[in-house]
Write a protein that holds these residues in place. Structure first.
Motif, PDB file in Angstrom:
ATOM      1  N   ARG A  60       0.839  -1.213   0.000  1.00 29.80           N
ATOM      2  CA  ARG A  60       0.000   0.000   0.000  1.00 29.80           C
ATOM      3  C   ARG A  60       0.871   1.259   0.000  1.00 29.80           C
ATOM      4  NH1 ARG A  60      -3.356  -3.100   3.246  1.00 29.80           N
ATOM      5  NH2 ARG A  60      -2.613  -2.219   5.191  1.00 29.80           N
ATOM      6  N   ALA A  61       1.989   1.218   0.704  1.00 28.99           N
ATOM      7  CA  ALA A  61       2.896   2.370   0.732  1.00 28.99           C
ATOM      8  C   ALA A  61       3.603   2.548  -0.622  1.00 28.99           C
ATOM      9  CB  ALA A  61       3.927   2.202   1.846  1.00 28.99           C
ATOM     10  N   GLN A  62       3.866   1.445  -1.318  1.00 26.08           N
ATOM     11  CA  GLN A  62       4.526   1.511  -2.621  1.00 26.08           C
ATOM     12  C   GLN A  62       3.594   2.039  -3.710  1.00 26.08           C
ATOM     13  OE1 GLN A  62       5.681  -2.613  -3.045  1.00 26.08           O
ATOM     14  NE2 GLN A  62       7.806  -2.175  -2.470  1.00 26.08           N
ATOM     15  N   LYS A  63       2.310   1.725  -3.617  1.00 26.38           N
ATOM     16  CA  LYS A  63       1.356   2.017  -4.683  1.00 26.38           C
ATOM     17  C   LYS A  63       1.356   3.471  -5.146  1.00 26.38           C
ATOM     18  CE  LYS A  63      -2.050  -0.699  -5.157  1.00 26.38           C
ATOM     19  NZ  LYS A  63      -1.500  -1.387  -6.288  1.00 26.38           N
ATOM     20  N   PRO A  64       1.243   4.477  -4.251  1.00 29.88           N
ATOM     21  CA  PRO A  64       1.239   5.864  -4.748  1.00 29.88           C
ATOM     22  C   PRO A  64       2.570   6.281  -5.384  1.00 29.88           C
ATOM     23  CG  PRO A  64       1.156   5.833  -2.346  1.00 29.88           C
ATOM     24  CD  PRO A  64       1.012   4.418  -2.805  1.00 29.88           C
ATOM     25  N   GLN A  67       2.434   4.733  -8.869  1.00 32.39           N
ATOM     26  CA  GLN A  67       1.497   5.491  -9.704  1.00 32.39           C
ATOM     27  C   GLN A  67       2.101   6.820 -10.143  1.00 32.39           C
ATOM     28  OE1 GLN A  67      -1.885   5.413  -7.049  1.00 32.39           O
ATOM     29  NE2 GLN A  67      -2.815   3.698  -8.146  1.00 32.39           N
ATOM     30  N   ALA A  68       2.776   7.500  -9.246  1.00 28.53           N
ATOM     31  CA  ALA A  68       3.397   8.781  -9.595  1.00 28.53           C
ATOM     32  C   ALA A  68       4.499   8.588 -10.636  1.00 28.53           C
ATOM     33  CB  ALA A  68       3.951   9.453  -8.343  1.00 28.53           C
ATOM     34  N   LEU A  69       5.273   7.532 -10.495  1.00 28.18           N
ATOM     35  CA  LEU A  69       6.361   7.300 -11.444  1.00 28.18           C
ATOM     36  C   LEU A  69       5.848   6.955 -12.835  1.00 28.18           C
ATOM     37  CD1 LEU A  69       8.830   5.358  -9.132  1.00 28.18           C
ATOM     38  CD2 LEU A  69       9.140   7.659 -10.086  1.00 28.18           C
ATOM     39  N   LYS A 120      11.016   3.728  -0.229  1.00 31.64           N
ATOM     40  CA  LYS A 120      11.697   5.011  -0.416  1.00 31.64           C
ATOM     41  C   LYS A 120      11.495   5.467  -1.861  1.00 31.64           C
ATOM     42  CE  LYS A 120      15.198   3.830   2.914  1.00 31.64           C
ATOM     43  NZ  LYS A 120      16.017   2.627   2.846  1.00 31.64           N
ATOM     44  N   PRO A 121      10.852   6.610  -2.056  1.00 29.10           N
ATOM     45  CA  PRO A 121      10.573   7.079  -3.420  1.00 29.10           C
ATOM     46  C   PRO A 121      11.811   7.149  -4.309  1.00 29.10           C
ATOM     47  CG  PRO A 121       9.351   8.401  -1.848  1.00 29.10           C
ATOM     48  CD  PRO A 121      10.270   7.518  -1.054  1.00 29.10           C
ATOM     49  N   GLN A 122      12.934   7.621  -3.784  1.00 32.52           N
ATOM     50  CA  GLN A 122      14.121   7.783  -4.621  1.00 32.52           C
ATOM     51  C   GLN A 122      14.663   6.443  -5.097  1.00 32.52           C
ATOM     52  OE1 GLN A 122      15.431  10.813  -5.839  1.00 32.52           O
ATOM     53  NE2 GLN A 122      16.312   9.278  -7.188  1.00 32.52           N
ATOM     54  N   ILE A 124      13.014   3.610  -5.412  1.00 35.06           N
ATOM     55  CA  ILE A 124      12.054   3.022  -6.358  1.00 35.06           C
ATOM     56  C   ILE A 124      12.178   3.729  -7.707  1.00 35.06           C
ATOM     57  CG2 ILE A 124       9.607   2.637  -6.872  1.00 35.06           C
ATOM     58  CD1 ILE A 124       9.184   2.216  -3.842  1.00 35.06           C
ATOM     59  N   GLU A 125      12.357   5.044  -7.686  1.00 34.22           N
ATOM     60  CA  GLU A 125      12.571   5.778  -8.936  1.00 34.22           C
ATOM     61  C   GLU A 125      13.832   5.293  -9.641  1.00 34.22           C
ATOM     62  OE1 GLU A 125      13.368  10.291 -10.648  1.00 34.22           O
ATOM     63  OE2 GLU A 125      12.626  10.054  -8.596  1.00 34.22           O
ATOM     64  N   ASN A 126      14.895   5.059  -8.893  1.00 34.10           N
ATOM     65  CA  ASN A 126      16.132   4.542  -9.485  1.00 34.10           C
ATOM     66  C   ASN A 126      15.905   3.171 -10.115  1.00 34.10           C
ATOM     67  OD1 ASN A 126      17.505   6.846  -8.712  1.00 34.10           O
ATOM     68  ND2 ASN A 126      18.379   5.918  -6.874  1.00 34.10           N
ATOM     69  N   LEU A 127      15.097   2.347  -9.478  1.00 33.62           N
ATOM     70  CA  LEU A 127      14.767   1.042 -10.047  1.00 33.62           C
ATOM     71  C   LEU A 127      14.032   1.237 -11.372  1.00 33.62           C
ATOM     72  CD1 LEU A 127      14.852  -2.064  -9.465  1.00 33.62           C
ATOM     73  CD2 LEU A 127      12.523  -1.790  -8.620  1.00 33.62           C
ATOM     74  N   PHE A 128      13.055   2.150 -11.402  1.00 29.19           N
ATOM     75  CA  PHE A 128      12.335   2.448 -12.641  1.00 29.19           C
ATOM     76  C   PHE A 128      13.306   2.933 -13.720  1.00 29.19           C
ATOM     77  CE2 PHE A 128       8.473   1.731 -10.526  1.00 29.19           C
ATOM     78  CZ  PHE A 128       7.394   1.945 -11.360  1.00 29.19           C
ATOM     79  N   LYS A 129      14.218   3.817 -13.343  1.00 27.52           N
ATOM     80  CA  LYS A 129      15.175   4.351 -14.314  1.00 27.52           C
ATOM     81  C   LYS A 129      16.080   3.260 -14.874  1.00 27.52           C
ATOM     82  CE  LYS A 129      15.299   9.130 -12.785  1.00 27.52           C
ATOM     83  NZ  LYS A 129      16.089  10.210 -12.148  1.00 27.52           N
ATOM     84  N   SER A 130      16.343   2.216 -14.092  1.00 31.56           N
ATOM     85  CA  SER A 130      17.200   1.136 -14.571  1.00 31.56           C
ATOM     86  C   SER A 130      16.583   0.418 -15.765  1.00 31.56           C
ATOM     87  CB  SER A 130      17.497   0.136 -13.444  1.00 31.56           C
ATOM     88  OG  SER A 130      16.390  -0.729 -13.200  1.00 31.56           O
ATOM     89  N   THR A 131      15.258   0.511 -15.923  1.00 33.19           N
ATOM     90  CA  THR A 131      14.592  -0.138 -17.059  1.00 33.19           C
ATOM     91  C   THR A 131      14.896   0.571 -18.367  1.00 33.19           C
ATOM     92  OG1 THR A 131      12.528   1.153 -16.956  1.00 33.19           O
ATOM     93  CG2 THR A 131      12.664  -0.838 -15.576  1.00 33.19           C
TER      94      THR A 131
END
Length: 136
Positions: A60-64, A67-69, A120-122, A124-131
């Motif tokens: 639940r904490a990861q979901k927003p 979604q934002a990313l 941690k938003p940052q 998770i964002e780094n994980l997204f950027k790795s794609t």
């Protein structure tokens, strides 16, 4: 049409164009389906698999954050495939995950990273950027 009406119409058209342009580059969150996942991998798409459970507070904490990313203009389109931890155990096992709140990133067929229990938003964002990294 008055000058004011022309200006307002122009502004409205510009706003709609901006929304259409940004949504064309927005990511997508959808339920995991094997065929769709394999097609996205073969196409070389940026993918994040989100292994989630409705009862999980970390999920639940990861979901927003997720979604934002997926709507961030800073990232290219990333498709998020949600795997139901309770109902899709075969997929969970096939992906080598042991628990819910697992995020697995892919650039096409190449896994670029994974995390478990991260809120941690940052990071998770780094994980997204790795794609988005170039393929070897």
């Amino acid at each position: 049409m008055s000058f004011r009406s022309k200006i307002l119409t122009g502004l409205a058209a510009t706003a709609l164009s901006a929304v259409a342009f940004s949504s064309a580059f927005a990511g997508e969150i959808k339920p995991y389906e094997q065929g769709a996942f394999e097609a996205a991998q073969k196409a070389g798409d940026a993918i994040v698999v989100d292994i989630t459970a409705s009862w999980c507070p970390t999920c639940r904490a990861q979901k927003p954050i997720i979604q934002a990313l997926t709507t961030s203009s800073d990232l290219e389109p990333v498709t998020v495939f949600e795997v139901n931890f309770d109902d899709q155990k075969d997929v969970v096992r096939a992906l080598g995950a042991n628990m819910q709140s697992t995020l697995i990133a892919f650039n096409g067929e190449t896994e670029t990273g994974r995390s478990v229990g991260d809120t941690k938003p940052q990071s998770i964002e780094n994980l997204f950027k790795s794609t988005l990294s170039a393929k070897p």
